[in-house]
Design a protein around this motif. Structure first.
Motif, PDB file in Angstrom:
ATOM      1  N   GLY A 124      50.984   0.338 -17.471  1.00 14.59           N
ATOM      2  CA  GLY A 124      49.794   1.144 -17.659  1.00 14.59           C
ATOM      3  C   GLY A 124      49.712   1.723 -19.052  1.00 14.59           C
ATOM      4  N   ILE A 125      48.566   2.285 -19.328  1.00 10.11           N
ATOM      5  CA  ILE A 125      48.331   2.976 -20.593  1.00 10.11           C
ATOM      6  C   ILE A 125      47.770   4.342 -20.257  1.00 10.11           C
ATOM      7  N   VAL A 180      49.841   5.902 -24.754  1.00  8.55           N
ATOM      8  CA  VAL A 180      51.221   5.605 -24.356  1.00  8.55           C
ATOM      9  C   VAL A 180      51.217   4.424 -23.399  1.00  8.55           C
ATOM     10  N   GLU A 181      51.864   3.333 -23.813  1.00  6.40           N
ATOM     11  CA  GLU A 181      52.049   2.178 -22.937  1.00  6.40           C
ATOM     12  C   GLU A 181      53.365   2.392 -22.195  1.00  6.40           C
ATOM     13  N   ARG A 187      43.925  -3.377 -22.436  1.00 10.37           N
ATOM     14  CA  ARG A 187      43.169  -2.724 -21.356  1.00 10.37           C
ATOM     15  C   ARG A 187      43.160  -3.596 -20.109  1.00 10.37           C
ATOM     16  N   ALA A 188      42.933  -4.883 -20.314  1.00  4.13           N
ATOM     17  CA  ALA A 188      42.916  -5.821 -19.175  1.00  4.13           C
ATOM     18  C   ALA A 188      44.294  -5.910 -18.532  1.00  4.13           C
ATOM     19  N   TYR A 217      44.814   1.666 -16.538  1.00  4.35           N
ATOM     20  CA  TYR A 217      44.379   2.051 -17.877  1.00  4.35           C
ATOM     21  C   TYR A 217      43.780   3.452 -17.793  1.00  4.35           C
ATOM     22  N   LEU A 218      44.429   4.397 -18.410  1.00  6.34           N
ATOM     23  CA  LEU A 218      44.035   5.816 -18.455  1.00  6.34           C
ATOM     24  C   LEU A 218      43.973   6.465 -17.078  1.00  6.34           C
ATOM     25  N   ARG A 219      44.688   5.903 -16.097  1.00  2.00           N
ATOM     26  CA  ARG A 219      44.746   6.519 -14.763  1.00  2.00           C
ATOM     27  C   ARG A 219      45.618   7.765 -14.778  1.00  2.00           C
ATOM     28  N   TYR A 220      46.684   7.746 -15.557  1.00  2.00           N
ATOM     29  CA  TYR A 220      47.591   8.893 -15.631  1.00  2.00           C
ATOM     30  C   TYR A 220      47.609   9.470 -17.017  1.00  2.00           C
TER      31      TYR A 220
END
Length: 101
Positions: free
Chosen positions: A45-46, A30-31, A91-92, A98-101
């Motif tokens: 984020g993603i 999910v972006e 990702r950059a 990125y995948l923090r949440y």
């Protein structure tokens, strides 16, 4: 001949039954965009919803809002959802989110 046809049907049914759960386990990426107030901070984020197929954007937003809120972030919106793992550029762009949440 009849039993051979029956065996083929059973084999096909078994293959489908084994394949479908594997499809249901695909992760959903999910972006999203989020903000914090005072001072105003924004981030892209993603996030990954593990083990589910991608829900509609509204449901993805509900799933993500709680995690963000725990750290004082407010979800502004879901940009996109995908079962494809994000490429290096995305990702950059997400950086620390990125995948923090």
């Amino acid at each position: 001949m009849r039993s051979l046809c029956r065996m083929k049907q059973l084999f096909f049914t078994l293959c489908v039954a084994l394949a479908v759960p594997g499809l249901a386990r695909a992760d959903c990426y999910v972006e999203y965009k989020a903000k914090q107030d005072d001072p105003l901070r924004l981030h892209y984020g993603i996030s990954r919803l593990p083990g589910v197929t991608c829900p509609p954007r509204g449901e993805a937003a509900e799933a993500l809002s709680g995690s963000l809120a725990q750290d004082g972030w407010t979800l502004l919106g879901v940009v996109a959802t995908s079962t494809e793992e994000p490429g290096q550029k995305k990702r950059a762009d997400a950086g620390a989110y990125y995948l923090r949440y």
